[in-house]
Each structure stands twice: as structure tokens, then as C-alpha cells.
Motif scaffolding. Sequence first.
Motif, PDB file in Angstrom:
ATOM      1  N   GLY A 154      -0.998  15.790  -4.616  1.00  0.00           N
ATOM      2  CA  GLY A 154      -2.238  15.189  -4.117  1.00  0.00           C
ATOM      3  C   GLY A 154      -3.184  14.708  -5.199  1.00  0.00           C
TER       4      GLY A 154
ATOM      5  N   GLN B  18      -7.827   9.745 -12.876  1.00  0.00           N
ATOM      6  CA  GLN B  18      -6.754   8.766 -12.677  1.00  0.00           C
ATOM      7  C   GLN B  18      -6.900   7.614 -13.660  1.00  0.00           C
ATOM      8  OE1 GLN B  18      -7.431   8.139  -8.414  1.00  0.00           O
ATOM      9  NE2 GLN B  18      -5.276   8.630  -8.039  1.00  0.00           N
TER      10      GLN B  18
ATOM     11  N   GLU C 170      -9.977   2.671  -5.544  1.00  0.00           N
ATOM     12  CA  GLU C 170     -10.821   2.888  -6.722  1.00  0.00           C
ATOM     13  C   GLU C 170     -10.406   4.208  -7.360  1.00  0.00           C
ATOM     14  OE1 GLU C 170     -15.424   3.526  -7.814  1.00  0.00           O
ATOM     15  OE2 GLU C 170     -14.979   2.499  -5.927  1.00  0.00           O
TER      16      GLU C 170
HETATM   17  P1  ADP Z   1       0.695  12.736  -5.415  1.00  0.00           P
HETATM   18  O1  ADP Z   1       1.904  11.846  -5.474  1.00  0.00           O
HETATM   19  O2  ADP Z   1       0.126  13.041  -6.747  1.00  0.00           O
HETATM   20  O3  ADP Z   1       0.918  13.969  -4.585  1.00  0.00           O
HETATM   21  P2  ADP Z   1      -0.460  10.586  -3.941  1.00  0.00           P
HETATM   22  O4  ADP Z   1      -0.370   9.475  -4.887  1.00  0.00           O
HETATM   23  O5  ADP Z   1       0.504  10.655  -2.823  1.00  0.00           O
HETATM   24  O6  ADP Z   1      -0.463  11.976  -4.708  1.00  0.00           O
HETATM   25  O7  ADP Z   1      -1.947  10.623  -3.370  1.00  0.00           O
HETATM   26  C1  ADP Z   1      -2.374  11.604  -2.441  1.00  0.00           C
HETATM   27  C2  ADP Z   1      -3.324  10.998  -1.425  1.00  0.00           C
HETATM   28  O8  ADP Z   1      -4.535  10.640  -2.035  1.00  0.00           O
HETATM   29  C3  ADP Z   1      -2.777   9.748  -0.791  1.00  0.00           C
HETATM   30  O9  ADP Z   1      -3.113   9.764   0.571  1.00  0.00           O
HETATM   31  C4  ADP Z   1      -3.512   8.631  -1.527  1.00  0.00           C
HETATM   32  O10 ADP Z   1      -3.647   7.496  -0.721  1.00  0.00           O
HETATM   33  C5  ADP Z   1      -4.849   9.274  -1.825  1.00  0.00           C
HETATM   34  N1  ADP Z   1      -5.458   8.739  -3.042  1.00  0.00           N
HETATM   35  C6  ADP Z   1      -4.908   8.654  -4.261  1.00  0.00           C
HETATM   36  N2  ADP Z   1      -5.757   8.141  -5.164  1.00  0.00           N
HETATM   37  C7  ADP Z   1      -6.900   7.903  -4.493  1.00  0.00           C
HETATM   38  C8  ADP Z   1      -8.194   7.364  -4.872  1.00  0.00           C
HETATM   39  N3  ADP Z   1      -8.453   7.010  -6.115  1.00  0.00           N
HETATM   40  N4  ADP Z   1      -9.122   7.245  -3.921  1.00  0.00           N
HETATM   41  C9  ADP Z   1      -8.861   7.615  -2.652  1.00  0.00           C
HETATM   42  N5  ADP Z   1      -7.706   8.131  -2.235  1.00  0.00           N
HETATM   43  C10 ADP Z   1      -6.712   8.281  -3.134  1.00  0.00           C
END
Ligand code: ADP
Length: 724
Positions: free
Chosen positions: A220, A194, A189
Motif C-alpha cells: 500500500g 513517492q 499526485e
Molecule cells: P503497493 O503496490 O505498494 O501495495 P499500490 O501502488 O497498489 O501499492 O497503491 C496502493 C493504493 O494507493 C492504490 O489504490 C493506489 O491507487 C493508491 N495510491 C498510490 N499512490 C497514491 C497517491 N499518490 N495518491 C493517492 N492514492 C495513491
Amino acid sequence: MPQPPAQRASVLFPMPLPEPFDYAVPEGVRVAPGDHVLAPLGKRTAPGVVWAVGDDDGSRALKTLEGVRGGPRLEKPVRDFIDWTARYLVEPPGVILRTVLRSPAALKPSPVETVYAPTGAAIARLTPARRAVLDAAEDGPASAAELARRAGVSSSVVKGLAEAGALSAREIEIDPPFDPPDPYGEGLELTAQQEQAAVILRRLVAAGGFQAALLDGVTGSGKTEVYFEAVAELLRREADAQVLVLLPEIALTQAVTKRFEDRFGAAPALWHSGLPDKERRRAWREVASGRARIVAGARSSIFLPLPKLRMVVVDEEHDPTYKQDENLTYNARDLAVARGKLAGAAVILASATPSMETLVNAEAGRYVQVRLPDRVKGAVLPEIELLDLREYPAEKGEWLSQPLIDAAAETLERGEQVLFYLNRRGFAPLVLCRSCGEKMKSPEADRWLVEHRYTGRLVCHVTGFSMPKPKHCPHCGAEDSLIGVGPGVERVAEEAARKFPDARVEVFSSDTAASGEAVRALVERMEKGEIDILVGTQIAAKGHNFPRLTLVGVVDADLGLAGGDLRAGERTYQTLVQAAGRAGRADRPGRAILQTHKPEHEALQALKNGDRDAFLEAERMMREVLKLPPYGRLAAMILSAPDAALVDSAAKAIAAAAPVAEGVQVFGPAEPPLGVVRGRWRRRFLVQAERNVDVSAYMRAWTARIKPPSAVRVSVDIEPYSFL
Ligand code: ADP
């Protein structure tokens, strides 16, 4: 019916030839651009690809094509990309074609094998051996050999059952297609932020055609989840569209594959230079036929012949590993944008620390800007502290200063994890003789040898040369006198183990995690909390999410600043943001401590204050004043020859041939820091041009004017990153 006029075909060969050659097409055969053919070339027959067709008016005596091979046609956007890239990189188009045709075996259909499955038919005499085979076949269809192995009998029993009608045989492809992704698979979600970003990207996909976007979000912030939304939207709109996702490290593909599986119910086709032949063949064929929808890979996957490419994602677009410095020099990020334009595909560049090139493009309105300023789920960015080594020096012969050790002790006491980051493989970057002072140099390049203690070898990180560490100094003969100077990850790991005897310490570098499998195992141990202190190079600093990691100690924050190349400040900043970004990703706040001798440096001050804009502003001014990229263009020409006199005389002639052009300055020839590599002497030219100059065209004009002796190798590097 009137016969269509005979055809003439220009054929491009996957070799460094200057252009395609013309052939007559045999009567009764029709070919189209992109077809794979066989044609006589000199005294032999060579495979090539039809680049253009026309009517053969018989005015020229042409050799005749020898045959048409099967395999997926190279579609026009792919051929256009090959032509464009060749011109841009100043290479013969055949060299780019060779890179595209990376798996010759993939042109043939998959080999097949016969598998057997139970029919359910009852048979008269059911011996124990037959019973065992039928039981084994319940686990799924398999070859006779495999069923026999499972049942512990000979394969004749399987054949007997087939003849008796209890097993049915059928042929299957050994290289199976990839499962199609399900665009309706459920994602996480999204946070409000986002969702806003996703809306922009979905709209961009809906508009169709080429458009580049910068997805600029802190570590993150959930960038992956957001570009997944764009991928899903595309696949819902166009079921046969193809998506290419570029990743900076093979190490990351494992983690990303898993996330794709969770989201789309199917793993993407993977591509990188280390793929075994069989997987390479399978991936190439599936990609080229358009059946593989999502392809994830390292920089070389930008050359895959995706016929229906509609989206390219470049994850961590700023990452220097997208630039290949050897053999064919290219930047996969830049090629991705060009390819998107030619294919009418969306291009998403994602990063927490976008490159100056990309930021300037975004600010000029050439790219759509999408921002994610916060971490998901209330997680906060780590607090960044600068630890002044002038005030708190480490003990003699050690590398961790007391405040960092104290912070690590507190972290471990709370049951959390520590990462010591140092971008230096091995034990010590320099080995010298205590007795005579001799430094151990690589015999192949102008470089110090690096001591690797785990393997007991001295290694050249430029050429890969290695030798066992000698017992006696090769110069003065003294025994046991060679000592390693300076820190590498192995040495810091030793120190950490000494300071924290109860902690489980592991090293994460390309030496200790050489394969995807090894990386996955290490990441898993870290995630499960089976490691307390990880000592890692940049391979540990990218993309991984370790929920229990709350302290990142950067052993030498000054390391990248010394290099003196134009991106040193930018790269240091990016690397340190990435490294610090490993801390406190989940609900635990993190800390990053950067050991430095220059806490006043603007890159470090910007990091500490979380003020990216201030850093970028200073960096931007420097580049603008000096007319460096993206405010100017650079190209390098590198010569090498087996002896110094030859390279110098060739360099002189080449210098004299440099065209005079407005807005272009040529510097050199200069002897580069890497003056000799593998017995070849090297010289460099640097071309600096105004932004509006087509620097590739300039380099093409220059190379067309020179004719160096055959022992001299000349290569061109457009927008070089390395100045060695
Ligand atoms: P980035 O690439 O921007 O550093 P990621 O896409 O790897 O970030 O996401 C970081 C962490 O947050 C991952 O463990 C991901 O699964 C979690 N995450 C991302 N979006 C959500 C969300 N909407 N709800 C819960 N967890 C999320």
C-alpha cells in the motif's frame, strides 16, 4: 559489379538439438542473423532462425536453404539472451528458441477483412433494408456480415449499397496494433516519499543502459505509481522504447491493466500461457515488431522477443510463481536481470518483502535501493496479533477460534469486510476411511487426494488427476465411510457461513476464479461490498486493494513452516505480510489475526513486531552458515524412469560421472518426497557450491559426461525452489 561472395548460414532450429547447423544460401539471396528461414533437416523442411552468417568458401558440401520467411527479425539482444539462457539453464539453445517463438502464426502479417463505411453519397432507391444497413453503418465500419447482422438483412444488401456508391469498402487488419501509450498522461499526485523514489528511478532511466533497482516499499505504499513514473520518463525520452512488466498472477493483470489505462490512456499488450491463439498471435507480432510499447504478463513473457527492450519491471519480485518448476525450469526474476544486462535496459524489482537474493544484491551495491516505508494518504499498516491456538483452540472439527470469530463479528457489524486466508484449495487436504483407516492416494503420484466439495471430486494437486468421490471405500468397501480431514478454503467457508448466517460468504481460489474474467467479477463484487466474508488462498492475498476490508484472519499461520525447504521461513513471512497487507488499505485501520500453534517462531514474532530486519538477520545468518543461496549456489538434477530398477542403475552411473571440482559438493541420489509421478520413478541429486562457482558450467560438464538409456529422463534445475 562484382558479385558478393556466396553466404553460408548457421541455422538454429526450435528443437532440442545440440547446436545450429550450417547451410549454403542460394545465389541471389542474402540473409542476416535473426532472419526466419526454412531449411532441410533430415527428410523434411523445418523452420529455423539464422544464428550466424559467413562467406561460403565451398570447402564443405552444404545443404542449401529452402527459403526465407518474413516476420520480424530476432535482434541481437534477443539472440544473446537465448544463448545466455541456454547456457545458464543447461538446455540446448533450440529449446529456448522454441519458447521464444511461441506463436508461429505471428510471423505472417495479420489476416485482413473488408469493412464498409458510409460515403454520404445519395442514392436513388432507398429501400427500408438499405436504410437499415446505412443506419447500422453509422455505428462504425464493419464487415458485410456484421452490418447485415446489425440491420437484420442479408449481406447482399450491403454489397448492393457498395456497388451503388453509398458504402465504401476498405481492408483492415484483423489483429489491430495496440494503441500507443501517452507518456504525458496524468498520474496521481505523488506523496513526498513517492516523489523522492520517483526522482531516483527517473534519474536511472535518464542515465540509460543497464542498471537494476530494488523498489522496497510496504504494502500500500504506492509502488505501482512510482514505477509508472519511470515508465513515463522512458517513453518521453525514447518514443519507441519497450517496457516489460512482469506480474506474479494472471489474476493481477486485470487490475494492473486498468491502472495502465488510467495512466497511459492505453491498455498494455497482455501475455500469459492461457491466452487464446488469436490474442497470442496478435500480441507476439506486435511485440516482436516493436510496435507494442508496454507489455504486461506472467513469467513466460520474459521470453518475448522485444527488440527495443529498455525497461523490465518485476512486480512482487519475491513471488514464488516466477519460478517455473516443470518442463523448462527457470526463475523469471533472475532471467529479467540477465536480460536487462544484455539489452542495456533498466530493471526495477518491486516488493514489500524482497527475497534474500535481491536484498543481498542491493546491500552489496549491485542494485540501487529505493525505499517507501509508509503507506500513502496516512493509511497505516494493520496491527498484527498472534492468536495462540494452544490457549484458544477452535471447536472440534472447526478451524476458527473464538477470538477470531468475535473480531469478525465486530467487523461485520461495522459494515466492513473480512478475509479468512488459508493457502489450501478445496475442502479437505486428506480423505480417509472411517472404517478401515485407508487414506485416498493419487494413482499417479505419491500424494494424498484433496476433497473438493463444490465439484464432488477428489483431486491430485500435483498432477491434476481427479475422480468423483467414491460412495464405497475402495479398500474395505464400507459405504459412506470416506471423510475429509483438515481444512481447505471450502470447508472454512462452510464454517463461516454457519457462524454468520446473514453474511455473504465467497471462496476465492484458482478453482472458483479460474479465468481472468471470473477473477475480475469476484474482485468487483468485493470492491462494491457485495461480499462480506471472503475465504481465499494466496490468489486473494496479492495486490488487490479492497477499501472496506479491515480484518484478515489467517487460519493457519504455521502451514508454510512445516515444509522444511530452505525458503519455508522466508516464504511464510512474505505470504503473511502480503495477506495481512490486504487489511485497512484506505483510511480505515486494519487488523490481522494470525492463528498459530507456534507464536514463538521468529517469522511470526517479526511479523507481530513489524520487525522485518530482525527476521532477515536471523534468516541471513542461517543461510550464511549453511552456505545456502545467496551465500552459496544450488542446482538439482532430477532423473525419472518407468521403473525403479532402471532409475536406480542410471542414478548410480550418473553419480559416478559427477566431476570433482573445488567448492562443489554433490548430494544424492536420493528418493524425493514425490517418489513416483505419473508412473515414473524419480531420483534427485543436489549440488551445493560456493558462491563464486559457476554452477551452470559444472552442470554442463556433468551432463556432457553422461549417457543414460533413452527411457531415463534427466533434467537440471538451477537454483531450485522445489525439493519434491
Ligand atoms: P503497493 O503496490 O505498494 O501495495 P499500490 O501502488 O497498489 O501499492 O497503491 C496502493 C493504493 O494507493 C492504490 O489504490 C493506489 O491507487 C493508491 N495510491 C498510490 N499512490 C497514491 C497517491 N499518490 N495518491 C493517492 N492514492 C495513491
